[in-house]
Design an enzyme around this catalytic site. Structure first.
Site, mmCIF file in Angstrom:
data_model
loop_
_atom_site.group_PDB
_atom_site.id
_atom_site.type_symbol
_atom_site.label_atom_id
_atom_site.label_comp_id
_atom_site.label_asym_id
_atom_site.label_seq_id
_atom_site.Cartn_x
_atom_site.Cartn_y
_atom_site.Cartn_z
ATOM 1 N N ARG A 5 3.158 34.056 -2.994
ATOM 2 C CA ARG A 5 2.845 33.852 -4.346
ATOM 3 C C ARG A 5 4.035 32.988 -5.032
ATOM 4 O O ARG A 5 5.258 33.292 -4.726
ATOM 5 C CB ARG A 5 2.495 35.142 -5.047
ATOM 6 C CG ARG A 5 2.274 35.284 -6.608
ATOM 7 C CD ARG A 5 0.970 34.853 -6.744
ATOM 8 N NE ARG A 5 0.384 35.123 -8.019
ATOM 9 C CZ ARG A 5 -0.823 34.723 -8.543
ATOM 10 N NH1 ARG A 5 -1.149 33.751 -7.603
ATOM 11 N NH2 ARG A 5 -1.119 35.083 -9.765
ATOM 12 N N THR B 186 -8.525 27.570 -7.180
ATOM 13 C CA THR B 186 -8.002 28.185 -6.058
ATOM 14 C C THR B 186 -9.232 28.005 -4.947
ATOM 15 O O THR B 186 -10.271 27.300 -5.170
ATOM 16 C CB THR B 186 -8.144 29.688 -6.269
ATOM 17 O OG1 THR B 186 -7.447 29.904 -7.376
ATOM 18 C CG2 THR B 186 -7.690 30.458 -5.082
ATOM 19 N N ASP C 175 -0.776 33.077 -15.172
ATOM 20 C CA ASP C 175 -1.383 34.171 -14.902
ATOM 21 C C ASP C 175 -0.657 35.692 -15.198
ATOM 22 O O ASP C 175 -0.886 36.684 -15.104
ATOM 23 C CB ASP C 175 -1.507 34.500 -13.253
ATOM 24 C CG ASP C 175 -2.674 33.636 -12.670
ATOM 25 O OD1 ASP C 175 -3.573 33.331 -13.492
ATOM 26 O OD2 ASP C 175 -2.802 33.656 -11.472
ATOM 27 N N GLY D 185 -10.505 32.718 -9.999
ATOM 28 C CA GLY D 185 -9.739 33.373 -11.179
ATOM 29 C C GLY D 185 -9.950 35.104 -11.039
ATOM 30 O O GLY D 185 -10.038 35.575 -9.945
HETATM 31 N N1 GLY Z 1 -4.644 31.961 -10.131
HETATM 32 C C1 GLY Z 1 -5.674 32.859 -9.690
HETATM 33 C C2 GLY Z 1 -5.208 33.984 -8.992
HETATM 34 O O1 GLY Z 1 -4.049 34.285 -8.791
HETATM 35 O O2 GLY Z 1 -5.894 35.062 -9.173
#
Ligand code: GLY
Length: 607
Positions: free
Chosen positions: A143, A426, A466, A514
């Site tokens: 991440r 994504t 996020d 998402g």
């Molecule tokens: N940006 C989408 C997620 O991390 O869930």
């Protein structure tokens, strides 16, 4: 529609074959004309007239089709990815004796080029890797991180109110330190069989010689328009009249080819020193904001985390722990449903029960889940007694409306209520190799085209949106998912593996989407486990669920047949587009079965 998609694949593939020849120029023109005609036909036949209107902040990655394709069993190895060229690159690695991680790296690099709206080396991801030799599951966190100097006020105006999402996404505020390349390199060091540099050959070839623009890429660019992008991206994605690159146009990305060559030679070090690092820092900069520094790039490390595994029926469902909320929330939903009979096919009563379990689990997720290196995420959220007590709140005869978070057994402090908003970008790659190893990789640059800032041929993410924009809630309590220096924003990404009662790998799956990713993965698991659907049918099945708001029934997917029964139980119904990208492999006695989400452009191929 199937014929149309086949034709597109031919065009996408021809883009490679024709490149570098003297007929390229004429062919390119023909393809552009043909592409325009076909795009119109595609829009009409897929009945997706509202797509342009959907390309708003609320649904930046709109669906581009509703076709279904049959499941295809293969004996030995399989890859399911969001674009045929990515799947093909991965299969090449598998055929050359590579492992699932080799194949995943090759697919990721090609996706960066052909599906740039969704993922790439400017972003991050989460990987589940099943090591068949050691019979061991790894979960790895790649991440993005917030820059070390970032603080909780990152997304606040001077008066303390949160910045509007559209005013944050295309700015340096949104850009996190990319993590995907360091993560893939680390795992490759342990599990790869093919040399690192060779994994980049298909993507370098396509970036140098060109690939055909797909309907989805064309459509998303058209919806977004050139003004959303920085200059590099604008010049690459649009012609000099401001028109998006046409369907079928052969697009080359020499800057990305150069970048990939450097990563092929030097690994992730190519991104943390030298000209590419300098370019990243410059492109991410924003006056008055603590943006990415050289130290941030150098400090980045992927992290191996403990898998989150929960029992469901006779299976063990394993996923990614914090900073993703995916594994824990999927686990909590299934835990709440464990005692419920969901029937043997989709039905309104079961959908009601699933929606209620999702409401309870999202309420907990929103309050408690964030980067566990910075906040205590209570493990008690998956405690069987806690879940049993929460399950008592589900009434088969009426909806609870809105769920409140619970008090898990090991709670130390109660954080504030989150106000973050993840967007449906994504991509997901599922792979099983000939040795029985498997990779489940969900990878992202966050919303469509990330921060829309291109550097050295790739787009930088907007992952930091996020985080919760509000660092404290209305009661003044700090929000678990607030911005902090070096922290990773909470995700919903849910790369998943399922093991049967004997511990054998049974399924590999995941999806983009998402904060709805969790709903998509739960739908697919229930469809395969309770309703005995094959992976293709599970992926194509109309989507339903709730993120602790209305009951969401996928627009245009025959889900209205359940609406009146759900309304009778008190549900408020919403009918959004739900653009999942569920890519599934099931291990069966007859071989490997693939599931490709018909809402996107993926492919399942194997041997
Ligand atoms: N940006 C989408 C997620 O991390 O869930």
């Amino acid at each position: 529609m199937i014929a149309y998609i086949t034709l597109l694949k031919v065009i996408a593939n021809k883009g490679t074959i024709l490149s570098g020849t003297s007929i390229l120029h004429h062919t390119r023109r023909l393809l552009i004309v043909a592409g325009t005609v076909m795009l119109t036909a595609f829009l009409l036949s897929a009945n997706i007239h509202p797509v342009h209107a959907q390309l708003s902040r609320a649904a930046p990655e709109a669906p581009t089709g509703q076709a279904t394709r049959p499941a295809a069993p293969v004996r030995s190895q399989m890859v399911v990815a969001a674009h045929p060229l990515a799947a093909r690159a991965a299969r090449q690695m598998l055929r050359d004796g590579g492992t699932a991680i080799d194949a995943a790296i090759a697919a990721q690099m090609v996706l960066n080029l052909v599906e740039p709206q969704s993922s790439g080396i400017g972003g991050g991801g989460f990987l589940l890797y099943w090591d068949a030799f050691q019979q061991q599951l790894l979960t790895v966190d790649g991440r993005e991180t917030a820059p070390a100097e970032a603080g909780p006020d990152r997304f606040l105006n001077d008066d303390g109110t949160p910045i509007r999402w559209p005013d944050a996404v295309g700015t340096g505020r949104s850009i996190g330190v990319p993590g995907i390349v360091p993560m893939l390199e680390a795992v490759h060091g342990e599990f790869g069989r093919i040399e690192w540099g060779e994994l980049f050959a298909p993507a370098i070839d396509l970036a140098s010689n060109g690939f055909g623009v797909s309907p989805r890429l064309n459509l998303l660019l058209t919806g977004m328009g050139p003004d959303a992008f920085n200059e590099d991206a604008r010049n690459y994605f649009f012609d000099n009249t401001g028109e998006a690159r046409a369907l079928g146009e052969v697009l080359k990305n020499p800057a990305l080819a150069r970048t990939l060559k450097q990563i092929a030679t030097s690994g992730h070090r190519a991104l943390r020193s030298g000209p590419i690092a300098k370019n990243i820092i410059a492109a991410a900069s924003e006056p008055g904001v603590a943006t990415i520094t050289l130290n941030d790039l150098r400090a980045y490390e992927s992290i191996q985390r403990r898998p989150v595994c929960v029992p469901y029926r006779s299976y063990s469902i394993c996923g990614m722990g914090p900073p993703s909320s995916g594994g824990m929330t999927v686990g909590a939903i299934l835990g709440l449903l464990e005692a419920s009979d969901l029937g043997d096919q989709p039905n309104a009563a079961a959908i009601h029960m699933i929606i209620e379990a999702e409401k309870l689990s999202y309420a907990d997720r929103n309050r408690y889940m964030a980067d566990s290196d910075f906040v205590d995420v209570p493990a008690g959220l998956l405690d069987p007694d806690y879940l049993e007590e929460r399950a008592q709140m589900i009434d088969p005869a009426q909806t609870m409306g809105r769920a409140e978070p619970g008090t898990p057994p090991d709670l130390e402090t109660t954080p504030g209520t989150d106000a973050s908003d993840e967007n449906p970008g994504t991509s997901h790659i599922s792979i099983i190799d000939q040795f029985g190893n498997a990779a489940s990789l969900t990878t992202t640059i966050e919303s469509a085209f990330g921060s829309r800032r291109m550097v050295s041929g790739f787009l930088l993410n907007n992952e930091l949106t996020d985080f919760s924009f509000r660092p404290v809630d209305e009661g003044g309590r700090p929000v678990a998912n607030r911005v902090e220096g070096g922290k990773r924003p909470r995700s919903s990404m849910s790369p998943t593996m399922v093991f049967d009662a004997d511990g054998n790998l049974w399924a590999v799956l995941g999806s983009p989407g998402g904060s709805r990713i969790i709903l998509y993965v739960v739908k697919a698991l229930v469809a395969m486990i309770d309703w005995n659907m094959d992976p293709q049918a599970a992926s194509a099945l109309g989507t339903f669920g709730s993120r602790n708001g209305p009951a969401e029934l996928e627009h245009g997917a025959d889900m209205d047949r359940f609406a009146s029964e759900l309304e009778a139980l008190g549900h408020e119904i919403a009918r959004p587009s739900m653009t999942s990208g569920l890519h599934i492999i099931r291990v069966t006695p007859d071989g490997l079965l693939g599931g490709v989400d018909p809402r996107r452009e993926g492919a399942a191929i194997g041997d």
